[in-house]
Scaffold this motif. Structure first.
Motif, PDB file in Angstrom:
ATOM      1  N   LEU A 135       0.845  -1.190   0.000  1.00  0.00           N
ATOM      2  CA  LEU A 135       0.000   0.000   0.000  1.00  0.00           C
ATOM      3  C   LEU A 135       0.881   1.242   0.000  1.00  0.00           C
ATOM      4  CD1 LEU A 135      -2.595  -1.167   2.682  1.00  0.00           C
ATOM      5  CD2 LEU A 135      -2.940  -1.083   0.210  1.00  0.00           C
ATOM      6  N   PHE A 136       0.829   1.991  -1.080  1.00  0.00           N
ATOM      7  CA  PHE A 136       1.553   3.246  -1.218  1.00  0.00           C
ATOM      8  C   PHE A 136       0.572   4.398  -1.036  1.00  0.00           C
ATOM      9  CE2 PHE A 136       4.110   0.194  -3.403  1.00  0.00           C
ATOM     10  CZ  PHE A 136       5.412   0.675  -3.488  1.00  0.00           C
ATOM     11  N   GLN A 137       1.062   5.493  -0.482  1.00  0.00           N
ATOM     12  CA  GLN A 137       0.237   6.690  -0.356  1.00  0.00           C
ATOM     13  C   GLN A 137       1.130   7.912  -0.484  1.00  0.00           C
ATOM     14  OE1 GLN A 137      -0.635   8.535   3.275  1.00  0.00           O
ATOM     15  NE2 GLN A 137      -0.928  10.149   1.773  1.00  0.00           N
ATOM     16  N   GLY A 138       0.727   8.855  -1.309  1.00  0.00           N
ATOM     17  CA  GLY A 138       1.570  10.002  -1.570  1.00  0.00           C
ATOM     18  C   GLY A 138       1.042  11.289  -0.988  1.00  0.00           C
ATOM     19  N   GLY A 139       1.877  12.337  -1.130  1.00  0.00           N
ATOM     20  CA  GLY A 139       1.499  13.655  -0.646  1.00  0.00           C
ATOM     21  C   GLY A 139       2.682  14.354  -0.013  1.00  0.00           C
ATOM     22  N   ASN A 140       2.492  15.607   0.306  1.00  0.00           N
ATOM     23  CA  ASN A 140       3.515  16.379   1.013  1.00  0.00           C
ATOM     24  C   ASN A 140       2.976  17.009   2.288  1.00  0.00           C
ATOM     25  OD1 ASN A 140       5.405  15.820  -0.942  1.00  0.00           O
ATOM     26  ND2 ASN A 140       5.509  17.875  -1.788  1.00  0.00           N
ATOM     27  N   SER A 141       1.671  17.106   2.409  1.00  0.00           N
ATOM     28  CA  SER A 141       1.045  17.858   3.495  1.00  0.00           C
ATOM     29  C   SER A 141       1.187  17.137   4.834  1.00  0.00           C
ATOM     30  CB  SER A 141      -0.434  18.083   3.197  1.00  0.00           C
ATOM     31  OG  SER A 141      -1.133  16.853   3.217  1.00  0.00           O
ATOM     32  N   THR A 142       0.867  17.852   5.903  1.00  0.00           N
ATOM     33  CA  THR A 142       0.854  17.248   7.237  1.00  0.00           C
ATOM     34  C   THR A 142      -0.133  16.093   7.293  1.00  0.00           C
ATOM     35  OG1 THR A 142       1.507  19.340   8.268  1.00  0.00           O
ATOM     36  CG2 THR A 142       0.436  17.706   9.681  1.00  0.00           C
ATOM     37  N   ALA A 143      -1.297  16.272   6.674  1.00  0.00           N
ATOM     38  CA  ALA A 143      -2.302  15.199   6.652  1.00  0.00           C
ATOM     39  C   ALA A 143      -1.767  13.974   5.925  1.00  0.00           C
ATOM     40  CB  ALA A 143      -3.583  15.694   5.981  1.00  0.00           C
ATOM     41  N   ALA A 144      -1.035  14.196   4.822  1.00  0.00           N
ATOM     42  CA  ALA A 144      -0.458  13.079   4.074  1.00  0.00           C
ATOM     43  C   ALA A 144       0.590  12.356   4.915  1.00  0.00           C
ATOM     44  CB  ALA A 144       0.159  13.587   2.781  1.00  0.00           C
ATOM     45  N   ARG A 145       1.406  13.092   5.618  1.00  0.00           N
ATOM     46  CA  ARG A 145       2.448  12.469   6.444  1.00  0.00           C
ATOM     47  C   ARG A 145       1.820  11.661   7.585  1.00  0.00           C
ATOM     48  NH1 ARG A 145       6.814  17.539   6.516  1.00  0.00           N
ATOM     49  NH2 ARG A 145       6.229  18.248   4.416  1.00  0.00           N
ATOM     50  N   ASN A 146       0.760  12.191   8.167  1.00  0.00           N
ATOM     51  CA  ASN A 146       0.064  11.447   9.221  1.00  0.00           C
ATOM     52  C   ASN A 146      -0.519  10.148   8.672  1.00  0.00           C
ATOM     53  OD1 ASN A 146       0.609  13.300  11.262  1.00  0.00           O
ATOM     54  ND2 ASN A 146      -1.248  14.477  10.880  1.00  0.00           N
ATOM     55  N   ASN A 147      -1.131  10.217   7.500  1.00  0.00           N
ATOM     56  CA  ASN A 147      -1.664   9.005   6.875  1.00  0.00           C
ATOM     57  C   ASN A 147      -0.553   8.005   6.589  1.00  0.00           C
ATOM     58  OD1 ASN A 147      -4.356   9.663   6.803  1.00  0.00           O
ATOM     59  ND2 ASN A 147      -4.558   9.509   4.580  1.00  0.00           N
ATOM     60  N   GLY A 148       0.547   8.509   6.010  1.00  0.00           N
ATOM     61  CA  GLY A 148       1.640   7.621   5.682  1.00  0.00           C
ATOM     62  C   GLY A 148       2.181   6.903   6.904  1.00  0.00           C
ATOM     63  N   GLY A 149       2.376   7.642   7.985  1.00  0.00           N
ATOM     64  CA  GLY A 149       2.909   7.047   9.197  1.00  0.00           C
ATOM     65  C   GLY A 149       1.959   6.062   9.851  1.00  0.00           C
ATOM     66  N   ARG A 150       0.657   6.285   9.709  1.00  0.00           N
ATOM     67  CA  ARG A 150      -0.332   5.459  10.403  1.00  0.00           C
ATOM     68  C   ARG A 150      -0.822   4.264   9.591  1.00  0.00           C
ATOM     69  NH1 ARG A 150      -5.036   8.929  13.139  1.00  0.00           N
ATOM     70  NH2 ARG A 150      -5.471   6.833  13.957  1.00  0.00           N
ATOM     71  N   TYR A 151      -0.918   4.413   8.259  1.00  0.00           N
ATOM     72  CA  TYR A 151      -1.690   3.431   7.510  1.00  0.00           C
ATOM     73  C   TYR A 151      -0.967   2.740   6.356  1.00  0.00           C
ATOM     74  CZ  TYR A 151      -5.487   5.967   9.834  1.00  0.00           C
ATOM     75  OH  TYR A 151      -6.299   6.565  10.769  1.00  0.00           O
ATOM     76  N   SER A 152      -0.007   3.387   5.713  1.00  0.00           N
ATOM     77  CA  SER A 152       0.538   2.831   4.476  1.00  0.00           C
ATOM     78  C   SER A 152       1.820   2.050   4.732  1.00  0.00           C
ATOM     79  CB  SER A 152       0.780   3.943   3.457  1.00  0.00           C
ATOM     80  OG  SER A 152       1.786   4.827   3.901  1.00  0.00           O
ATOM     81  N   ASP A 153       2.217   1.267   3.724  1.00  0.00           N
ATOM     82  CA  ASP A 153       3.503   0.572   3.761  1.00  0.00           C
ATOM     83  C   ASP A 153       4.611   1.460   3.204  1.00  0.00           C
ATOM     84  OD1 ASP A 153       2.306  -1.919   4.642  1.00  0.00           O
ATOM     85  OD2 ASP A 153       1.575  -2.167   2.589  1.00  0.00           O
ATOM     86  N   TRP A 154       4.230   2.312   2.260  1.00  0.00           N
ATOM     87  CA  TRP A 154       5.163   3.219   1.589  1.00  0.00           C
ATOM     88  C   TRP A 154       4.576   4.616   1.565  1.00  0.00           C
ATOM     89  CZ3 TRP A 154       9.890   2.170  -0.852  1.00  0.00           C
ATOM     90  CH2 TRP A 154      10.224   0.822  -1.030  1.00  0.00           C
ATOM     91  N   TYR A 155       5.461   5.610   1.622  1.00  0.00           N
ATOM     92  CA  TYR A 155       5.078   7.014   1.462  1.00  0.00           C
ATOM     93  C   TYR A 155       5.809   7.559   0.243  1.00  0.00           C
ATOM     94  CZ  TYR A 155       4.678  12.024   2.602  1.00  0.00           C
ATOM     95  OH  TYR A 155       4.429  13.379   2.564  1.00  0.00           O
ATOM     96  N   PHE A 156       5.043   8.112  -0.703  1.00  0.00           N
ATOM     97  CA  PHE A 156       5.611   8.727  -1.899  1.00  0.00           C
ATOM     98  C   PHE A 156       5.661  10.242  -1.718  1.00  0.00           C
ATOM     99  CE2 PHE A 156       4.659   5.355  -5.330  1.00  0.00           C
ATOM    100  CZ  PHE A 156       6.000   5.084  -5.502  1.00  0.00           C
ATOM    101  N   SER A 157       6.809  10.827  -2.003  1.00  0.00           N
ATOM    102  CA  SER A 157       6.956  12.277  -1.958  1.00  0.00           C
ATOM    103  C   SER A 157       7.147  12.831  -3.356  1.00  0.00           C
ATOM    104  CB  SER A 157       8.176  12.659  -1.106  1.00  0.00           C
ATOM    105  OG  SER A 157       8.445  14.047  -1.209  1.00  0.00           O
ATOM    106  N   ASN A 158       6.603  14.023  -3.599  1.00  0.00           N
ATOM    107  CA  ASN A 158       6.995  14.780  -4.787  1.00  0.00           C
ATOM    108  C   ASN A 158       8.502  15.044  -4.744  1.00  0.00           C
ATOM    109  OD1 ASN A 158       4.504  14.946  -6.026  1.00  0.00           O
ATOM    110  ND2 ASN A 158       4.416  17.160  -6.027  1.00  0.00           N
ATOM    111  N   GLY A 159       9.045  15.554  -5.843  1.00  0.00           N
ATOM    112  CA  GLY A 159      10.464  15.854  -5.878  1.00  0.00           C
ATOM    113  C   GLY A 159      10.890  16.809  -4.773  1.00  0.00           C
ATOM    114  N   LYS A 160      12.030  16.522  -4.142  1.00  0.00           N
ATOM    115  CA  LYS A 160      12.556  17.339  -3.038  1.00  0.00           C
ATOM    116  C   LYS A 160      14.078  17.355  -3.085  1.00  0.00           C
ATOM    117  CE  LYS A 160       8.712  18.343  -0.816  1.00  0.00           C
ATOM    118  NZ  LYS A 160       8.250  19.742  -0.694  1.00  0.00           N
ATOM    119  N   ASP A 161      14.657  18.436  -2.550  1.00  0.00           N
ATOM    120  CA  ASP A 161      16.100  18.447  -2.344  1.00  0.00           C
ATOM    121  C   ASP A 161      16.406  17.743  -1.024  1.00  0.00           C
ATOM    122  OD1 ASP A 161      15.377  20.273  -0.359  1.00  0.00           O
ATOM    123  OD2 ASP A 161      16.181  22.013  -1.430  1.00  0.00           O
TER     124      ASP A 161
END
Length: 369
Positions: free
Chosen positions: A192-218
């Motif tokens: 289960l992958f879940q993407g985003g950059n927002s605080t809500a996305a990070r909370n979801n990623g930490g709580r529910y997904s196996d993977w977190y996808f980020s947009n491009g970042k330095d």
């Protein structure tokens, strides 16, 4: 499977070009096709050049330089049938899918492919795709709350019998799915992958997904996101892996790579980029802390519509390999790559860049023994 443990080897995925227009919104030549035959050959090339995953995009309505699109789950299933090892991640939208219906499709796809099916839950950035279909368009954080429930429900259906769930968005009553996917101790459910950059996305990623996808970042952007993601995951006794989007321009000389980037931006389809910009920048600005996908993206960033230039995987094979390994040392587990000319550039990456990445990783492991 923790982002806090550096894996021996970073993994690679590529964007499936199942959407017309390529991966940059530019009138530069892109020797990339969106048809199935092109994508079939590309998938076979990718799995023979060190790529472990492929992400099929999803758009439902012609828009912003992407006039034609193939649906992601069916396209993924077709590519699974054309490959032997490649894992296909199908992007899906809660609100347009019911989790139990997708769970049924996913279980079948997983069995047919020998355990190579995965999903990427996209909370939704394109308002018109919902309103034109008569579906409600929720506020930003509500879309992520719905995605969180979606992830909870589908994992339960894939791993448990007699599922009951009482959420704000989904109600499941004594539901059992059989056959289940090909779950194993190493992979207890399709990933289960879940993407985003927002605080809500990070909370979801930490709580529910196996993977977190980020947009491009330095480097700083990746570190900031990883710190937040790890804190949430630790608070819920979980471990989550981190995938980073990057547009890869590897050339024999740095000058050639930089000239390619310059030409992409100079030939940008300005009306299409601005249309995309107006559609997506409300996503980040609508959050309470103004932290979200595309919230601070420049025009140049959005020529590659997932901020892929920001990752700066641009230069000679040596420069690109060194930067990939630097991201790995920060905790990046997977690089999701886009390319200008997919077929030949994935071959070039497999022949010229990937061996250098593996050499650098091996040297790092030797240095720590």
């Amino acid at each position: 499977m923790s982002t806090e443990k550096i894996a021996d080897e970073i993994k690679f995925a590529y964007w499936v070009p199942n959407v017309s227009g390529g991966l940059v919104t530019s009138d530069i030549e892109q020797r990339t096709g969106w048809d199935f035959e092109y994508n079939k050959r590309l998938a076979q090339t990718a799995e023979n050049n060190g790529f472990e995953y492929a992400l099929s995009q999803v758009r439902y309505e012609a828009s912003y330089g992407a006039e034609f699109q193939h649906e992601s789950t069916s396209f993924s299933l077709a590519l699974l049938g054309a490959t032997e090892r490649l894992k296909l991640i199908a992007a899906i939208h809660p609100g347009l899918w019911h989790p139990a219906v997708l769970a049924k499709f996913g279980a079948t796809a997983d069995i047919l492919s020998g355990g190579r099916f995965a999903i990427n839950v996209v909370s939704g950035w394109f308002k018109d795709e919902f309103t034109h279909l008569g579906e409600p368009w929720l506020e930003h954080d509500e879309r992520y709350r719905r995605s969180g429930e979606f992830l909870e429900v589908i994992r339960k259906i894939w791993t448990e019998d007699n599922v009951d769930y009482r959420g704000d968005f989904y109600r499941i009553h004594d539901f059992t799915l059989k056959p289940k996917p090909l779950n194993t101790p190493e992979r207890p459910n399709p990933e289960l992958f879940q993407g985003g950059n927002s605080t809500a996305a990070r909370n979801n990623g930490g709580r529910y997904s196996d993977w977190y996808f980020s947009n491009g970042k330095d480097f700083d952007g990746v570190t900031e996101q990883l710190d937040d993601l790890r804190a949430v995951a630790r608070a819920h006794n979980r471990e989550v892996r981190f995938g980073l989007n990057g547009f890869i321009i590897a050339r024999d000389t740095e000058a050639e790579a930089r000239d390619t980037l310059r030409e992409i931006v100079e030939k940008a389809n300005k009306p299409a980029v601005e249309g995309f910009r107006s559609a997506v920048q409300q996503a980040g600005s609508s959050t309470g802390d103004k932290k979200g996908m595309w919230a601070d993206s420049s025009f140049e960033d959005l020529v590659q519509y997932n901020d892929g230039f920001r990752t700066q995987l641009i230069g000679t094979p040596e420069q690109v390999a060194e930067r990939i390994v630097a991201y790995k040392k920060l905790g990046v587990d997977l690089v999701l790559g886009g390319f200008l000319h997919f077929q030949e550039e994935i071959e070039y990456f497999g022949e010229r860049v990937l061996p250098l990445v593996r050499e650098l990783e091996l040297a790092d492991r030797g240095a720590t023994v």
